[in-house]
Design a protein around this motif. Sequence first.
Motif, PDB file in Angstrom:
ATOM      1  N   ASP A 183      -5.401   2.244  -2.482  1.00 26.36           N
ATOM      2  CA  ASP A 183      -4.107   2.804  -2.195  1.00 26.36           C
ATOM      3  C   ASP A 183      -3.141   1.329  -2.625  1.00 26.36           C
ATOM      4  OD1 ASP A 183      -4.664   5.383  -1.583  1.00 26.36           O
ATOM      5  OD2 ASP A 183      -4.751   4.687   0.688  1.00 26.36           O
ATOM      6  N   ARG A 184      -3.505   0.345  -2.879  1.00 28.26           N
ATOM      7  CA  ARG A 184      -2.880  -0.858  -3.089  1.00 28.26           C
ATOM      8  C   ARG A 184      -2.061  -0.671  -4.431  1.00 28.26           C
ATOM      9  NH1 ARG A 184      -4.117  -7.034  -1.581  1.00 28.26           N
ATOM     10  NH2 ARG A 184      -1.851  -7.623  -1.108  1.00 28.26           N
ATOM     11  N   TYR A 215       0.804  -1.179   0.066  1.00 28.97           N
ATOM     12  CA  TYR A 215       0.152   0.106   0.015  1.00 28.97           C
ATOM     13  C   TYR A 215       0.820   1.276   0.047  1.00 28.97           C
ATOM     14  CZ  TYR A 215      -4.339  -2.676   0.830  1.00 28.97           C
ATOM     15  OH  TYR A 215      -5.390  -3.718   0.659  1.00 28.97           O
ATOM     16  N   TYR A 263      -5.384   4.258   5.201  1.00 30.35           N
ATOM     17  CA  TYR A 263      -5.025   3.358   3.858  1.00 30.35           C
ATOM     18  C   TYR A 263      -6.652   3.266   3.161  1.00 30.35           C
ATOM     19  CZ  TYR A 263      -6.196  -1.226   5.493  1.00 30.35           C
ATOM     20  OH  TYR A 263      -7.091  -2.169   6.215  1.00 30.35           O
TER      21      TYR A 263
END
Length: 196
Positions: free
Chosen positions: A140-141, A107, A136
């Motif tokens: 966001d990965r 992330y 997160y």
Amino acid sequence: MDNSPVRITAEETLSDNWYVLKKYSFDLRRRDGSWQAQTREVYDRGNGATILLYNREQRTVLLIRQFRMPTFVNGYEGYLVEAAAGLLDNASPEERIRLEAEEETGYRVSHVEKIYSAFMSPGSVTERIHFFIGEYRPGDRVGEGGGLEEEGEDIEVLELGFDQAIAQVADGTIVDGKTIMLLQYLELRLLKGDFL
């Protein structure tokens, strides 16, 4: 006149293999003003940073699971559930923790908040750890995480419910000091209504 309460009288490098282990002989000024000769071994592995990634909407945290040899030789199974972390390696704490979070969890977080710094084992280790939190979101990965194979890392990424993570501290599943501190920090903020 030197007002330092410590006079180093000898320094010997015992190991410079993985990091540096030195033996120091020194005189320490006691509270009554007298001097006492002492000897200590000091392990210098540099300073580090750690981060607890959390998702406010899902009430989850991202942790990792990896093998730690020192815990294994101390009678533990060796695999620890931890917050992402790493040594600074001449980077700023914020720069390093952003890189470590992405490398270990997959992330990329846009904002991190430094909450404090702490010495984790000041009786023998020089390391000061800089603690961060960061929010997160699924978008966001940017990768799988898992760490770097060339550094011997084989990291499992865990997304746990916040209450589940707190319960794992209580039941002894999570035994890593920095991770416990970060989870309890978030829990205190939660009780104040600041998070989750």
